[in-house]
Design an enzyme around this catalytic site. Structure first.
Site: not given
Ligand SMILES: Cc1ncc(C[n+]2csc(CCOP(=O)(O)OP(=O)(O)O)c2C)c(N)n1
Ligand SMILES: Cc1ncc(C[n+]2csc(CCOP(=O)(O)OP(=O)(O)O)c2C)c(N)n1
Ligand SMILES: [Mg+2]
Ligand SMILES: [Mg+2]
Lengths: 368, 351, 351, 368
Positions: A277, A268, A264
């Protein structure tokens, strides 16, 4: 002591990610598990789409920084996974994307304004899922993996020639729903492809605090499902692997897990501060694996692309960017009464009463 | 065992018959389980898109035998056992519904719907609204609920408040076999997702009736006993408690009207308010704990809508604000006829 | 932006100061986020068994920065990022609590507590009762909740009704920085599990105060503005709405008393009933949908306990019975000062 | 493209279940992954305990059929897994059992009456978890796997020399919580042993509809955790594997998944009707793999056990059965006021008011 369970194809994925075109734009000598490199024509199309979505991401991120959108999670750097996987879909297949996958929506043909509706705060899902054979982008992590599995199960039961593809992240792979989806899909042998975009971070949490496995594709063996690790920045590898997995699924051979190793490049979302981080060196390091640069190099070598071609595509990207700005300059019509219109198929008296309360408020405030 | 009445009932030998439809076979004695089973069978037969899956609903026919025989009759492409994971069951049902199916899924006991909470609350309830009505999810989630069956921990929860406080869900609960049949068929046919709550302690209740039967529509509450002094509101397992209380109250000279709510969301304001305006006093009875229970909504909205008609506060006669107890303590927890009558006595009848 | 008052407040230049404790440093301007952060820091410093983990609470300091700096200060054995799985977070917190720890965990947004629903409802809430008090679970579950921050879907839910209707849980929600500090410290020190709900839209609210500060105990509601005609009940984000309404009502000649509930379960009957008996009219304000919302419990129990004192039904001024809308529709959904005043007008003041 | 994740010990478990003593009572020639057969003295103790718990299960099942208990899930046939795993625990370790694991509770020293309290409907958990270092038996499937992980994490943080062991079933392996527990335990490297009793059924659902994996132990690789498949009816194998895994954990080397292949000889609970979903032939087939028979044969061969020894143990089993009947003949004291006593540590006024309602009701009904 014998137990009646399948014992075929029991193995862990190869350690080296499957890759056709290396970061240097040359063909690699990585074993590719019987997959074949897509044609130059296909690759040129993929190149074009990657350039478009990168411009899209940059434009939307820019507008978001200006405060024009509520929030935006960019997939910059992940174009190969987004575009390679989505392009492999047939029109009848269904896509189950997440908040990170606007690039996939764009590739699927969802109009810009309809993609952005959610992020500009107009309505949760701005497009008609049935029109684009694409589910609303899921925010609750990993939940969509089960929707993709169930959808594919229904297709199988109806004898439809359709598969489903769902994206999920490295973080989402830790949720219980991911496990349940892998298991249901494999037990039911549904035509489902799980494209795990391992972009190394879940917001701030690095992969090594997300899993202790050598690779996330190792999960597949535990479900009796094929698992592959591909270089997620090599669109040729992603496209070939996903195409093969979709074919497997349509052929009745069940689901596949494909881990795409990628990164990425952006924060975020716009409200994140990645300096807390990760180092800029790490981000710099990953630039050398850029999915677009390498494909451009490769296609220039094969002769499929020249300055004129690159130029034409760059212009198309600018046109797209302009259409994004246009879309953002058109205020969406917001009708507060719609708050009540879509909650139930069956009308409710009590809700109609509440709508009257709102209408009285609007009238008092001089609203249309 | 006392027997509740359905709509338009004729009481024959202590059992209730319901006006049979023209083509219906001879009435026979039907348990709620059997009525539910028949509703599923008829839905499967009438509509190819109806599917049933969940834990042990196939070969075993469910731990309460509600799906008994259906796998054999319709095949394992229509009725099958899923892996053991409730979020998986609801999540895949969502996908199937998006692809044109009408899944009817079972959560084995209501505490076991909790692993599916996110899928139910964040998707089942919201998908239609999220997509401006373009995607509807005609899913029926069957949940055996409530106690009074001597169940060990986690087998007797009444989880209705979680579902009724979630916009987007329709919540239905029958109290008798005829309603069980009629409401379940209507739920499966509905384009809205329905949480269909089956009162476990009433599964074996019998009525004489002929199926198919079509009762009042699911958005209507039913006056199941008329009275003039007090309105008792009940649903599922407590309809019996209310009717028994009305009977006992009659001995004390109280004329008690009993309403079976049948559907908890939406709430039938019209029927219930009309009764309360007539009697000027009401109490709601449920097994779940009182604090934040469904009875709070009932009491609050009836008071809002009928304040000037009330001679006394709406009372809540419920379980206590403690986790559902182990079998030997159930009798002390559950709302009884005595607790209902004590509550009515607590009102200042001189007011 | 208006500012709510804490307990015993002195308003200085539009900001509120709270009587500083003897040893406290000079008062300064403190956001709710900062107050929460300091409460966590002080709890970590005072008690070795306090642990903080969850999604992004370590290096990043949480998406709202409530845990900022704590990992650096106390090390990654006290404060760390967990894998991304809410049931996992609550489930492991239970095990840690059984082994003598006091985990403080964060659910990133309240819709993301739903995957942990089973662990919270079937274990966190019930373990103590299950074991006759032999195993207590001193866990604090921090949940940023409610809307008005322009959040996309799933980022603005108000889930309090799910938790308050679950016996065994204590549910706390501060509306201002001083309470945020004091209530969080008390929650962490409590031997009961606490669902600690932080109103997102108030995170950046400032007060002039010196920390540490000790406010009213967590089982007490607080009268934050005195009045004689009407009692407005509010909590978390709506305390500001209530105070603004009181201010606006004063212009209409209404003397409005405002109570900040602070703790939703248990409910402080004494304080609230006393106020309602004085004013004879009350309304409860919350962001969550009305049907089955927490306001139903408030209205029902106040009516039960104070019926003869009431000149009008307790009103509920809330969000509508629809899923929380997208940002551009928030303003039409959320209870506003106008909606509060309209509601008060709906009463028959001649009664 | 390199990603910083562990790559050590990446493999799938051997196909053949680890086993020392075959169904015929003789030593097998199965590879045992470096494990060593327990001493005759240990095996004799395990034999004794298996005989005791089998008698216990039979007695309780009998009383349940008579309607004396609300419900009872017997582990008859699974004695080797129950006893072998539990006996491997040190007193300071903690056990996290399920509803099926009364045999483990008994082995852990929980008194009969305290085990049965839950099933006779007296109170949810009849014993003091801290006294027996044993968590209440969990009914919501798989939830306890996370408790075991968290408990072990706290032990690790405190530097305690303690590990945790949790049982789960083949059905429970499908729940999201199982996945989350495997993952948390492996990322955190907690001293946790997951003993998966694969008894072929989840109520009526057979293994092949629960998973498409060759074996459930294959899941471990996906978490970077060792996984073993053992003959769950060979108590020697179970004891050796679990002992080694506990030692690994205490040594700071993290969690282990151990799949014990076994069979549920009885119905799921007394209210189940297994004829609906399995043949008696299948049940008969599994009798030949009985864990007790084979160990008796083996120990008679080695001379560790003779008629007198067997006789003495049988008598001890009868004494235990008698104590079960005694326990059931003693009515537990049920105080309805206890409904309110344990819900909160902090007293609540409203609850005290409700207690008064109940007390008035009790008084009116002439209760003590
Ligand atoms: C059930 C749930 N818990 C927490 C979140 C908050 N949240 C949104 S994105 C994220 C990180 C997701 O990481 P990843 O699956 O690696 O996807 P990326 O954002 O890197 O594409 C979090 C913790 C959420 N959307 N849904
Ligand atoms: C979350 C949850 N869902 C459903 C149930 C109901 N239930 C109790 S036991 C059981 C089967 C469990 O099978 P398995 O894990 O293989 O364990 P076994 O009973 O065979 O020991 C089911 C479905 C439950 N207890 N918890
Ligand atoms: Mg990621
Ligand atoms: Mg099993």
């Amino acid at each position: 002591m014998t137990i009646d369970v399948p014992t075929t194809g029991r193995s862990l994925p190869q350690l080296q990610p499957i890759s056709f075109i290396g970061a240097d734009g040359r063909l690699t000598d990585t074993p590719t598990e019987g997959l074949r490199i897509p044609s130059d024509a296909t690759l040129t199309g993929l190149y074009r789409q990657m350039v478009l979505v990168r411009r899209f991401e940059a434009q939307v991120t820019h507008l978001t920084r200006q405060g024009r959108l509520a929030t935006y999670p960019s997939a910059a750097g992940q174009e190969a996974a987004e575009v390679g996987a989505t392009t492999a879909l047939a029109p009848n297949d269904w896509l189950f994307p997440t908040y990170r996958d606007s690039a996939a929506l764009l590739t699927r043909g969802v109009p810009v304004a309809e993609i952005l509706a959610a992020f500009r705060g107009d309505w949760h899902c701005g497009f008609d899922p049935h029109e684009y054979h694409t589910s609303p982008a899921a925010t609750p992590l990993a939940t969509q993996t089960l929707h993709a599995t169930g959808f594919a199960m229904a297709a199988k039961l109806k004898g439809e020639d359709a598969a489903t593809l769902t994206f999920l992240g490295d973080g989402a792979s830790s949720e219980g729903d991911t496990h349940e989806a892998f298991n249901f899909a494999s037990v039911w042998q549904t035509p489902t492809v799980f494209v795990l975009q391992n972009n190394q971070y879940a917001i701030s949490t690095p992969l090594r605090e997300q899993t202790n496995a050598t690779m996330l594709a190792d999960r597949a063996a535990g479900y009796g499902m094929p698992g592959l690790r591909v270089d997620g920045n090599d669109v040729a590898a992603v496209f070939a692997a996903v195409s093969a997995a979709l074919a497997r699924g349509r052929n009745g051979d069940g689901p596949t897990l494909i881990e795409c190793l990628t990164y990425r490049m952006e924060s975020h979302t716009n409200s994140d501060d990645p300096t807390k981080y990760r180092d800029t060196e790490e981000v710099e390091h990953w630039k050398q694996f850029d999915p677009i640069d390498r494909l451009e190099k490769y296609l220039r070598q094969t002769g499929a692309l020249d300055d004129a071609g690159v130029e034409e595509i760059a212009e198309a990207a600018e046109t797209l960017a302009a259409s994004v700005r246009d879309a953002m300059n058109t205020e969406a019509e917001i009708d507060p009464r719609e708050l009540f219109a879509h909650v139930y198929a069956t009308p409710r008296t009590a809700l109609a009463e509440q709508q009257q309360v709102l209408e009285a408020e609007l009238a008092a405030a001089g609203h249309a | 065992m006392s027997v509740e009445t359905g709509t338009d009932p004729t009481v024959v030998n202590g059992e209730t018959t319901t006006a049979a439809s023209a083509t219906a076979p001879t009435p026979s004695s039907v348990t709620m389980t059997k009525a539910l089973n028949q509703a599923l069978r008829d839905s499967l037969a009438d509509d190819d898109t109806v599917l049933i899956f969940g834990e042990d609903v196939g070969r075993l026919g469910g731990v309460f035998r509600v799906t008994e025989g259906l796998r054999a009759e319709f095949g394992s492409n229509r009725v099958w056992d899923s892996p053991l994971a409730e979020s998986g069951i609801i999540g895949t049902a969502i996908g199937m519904a998006m692809n044109g199916m009408r899944p009817v899924v079972e959560m084995q006991f209501d505490a076991y719907a909790y692993p599916a909470f996110e899928q139910i609350v964040s998707h089942v309830a919201k998908m239609r609204n999220r997509t401006k009505g373009r995607v509807s999810l005609p899913i029926t989630i069957r949940i055996p609920y409530a106690g009074d069956i001597g169940g060990v921990e986690h087998h007797s929860d009444s989880s209705e408040a979680y579902w009724t406080s979630t916009p987007g869900l329709t919540v239905v609960t029958p109290s008798n076999p005829a309603d069980a049949y009629s409401l379940l068929r209507e739920s499966i046919a509905s384009d809205d997702p329905v949480v269909f709550m089956e009162p476990k302690s009433r599964y074996w209740m019998k009525e004489t009736l002929s199926l198919p039967v079509s009762m009042a529509p699911m958005n209507r509450a039913q006056v199941v006993r008329e009275g003039t002094d007090v309105t008792l509101l009940a649903y599922g397992p407590t309809v019996r408690t209310a009717l028994d209380s009305a009977e006992a109250g009659a001995d004390h000279g109280l004329s008690i009207e009993v309403i079976d709510l049948r559907t908890l969301s939406p709430f039938d304001d019209e029927t219930v308010s009309a009764s309360v305006r007539k009697t000027s006093r009401a109490a709601i009875i449920h097994e779940a704990a009182q604090f934040g229970g469904y009875g709070a909504e009932v009491a609050a909205r009836l008071t809002e809508r009928n304040f000037t008609y009330l001679s006394a506060p709406i009372l809540r006669v419920t379980g206590f604000d403690v986790p559902y107890p182990s079998p030997k303590l159930e009798e002390f927890y559950l709302p009884t006829v005595e607790r209902v009558l004590d509550a009515l006595e607590s009102w200042d009848w001189e007011l």
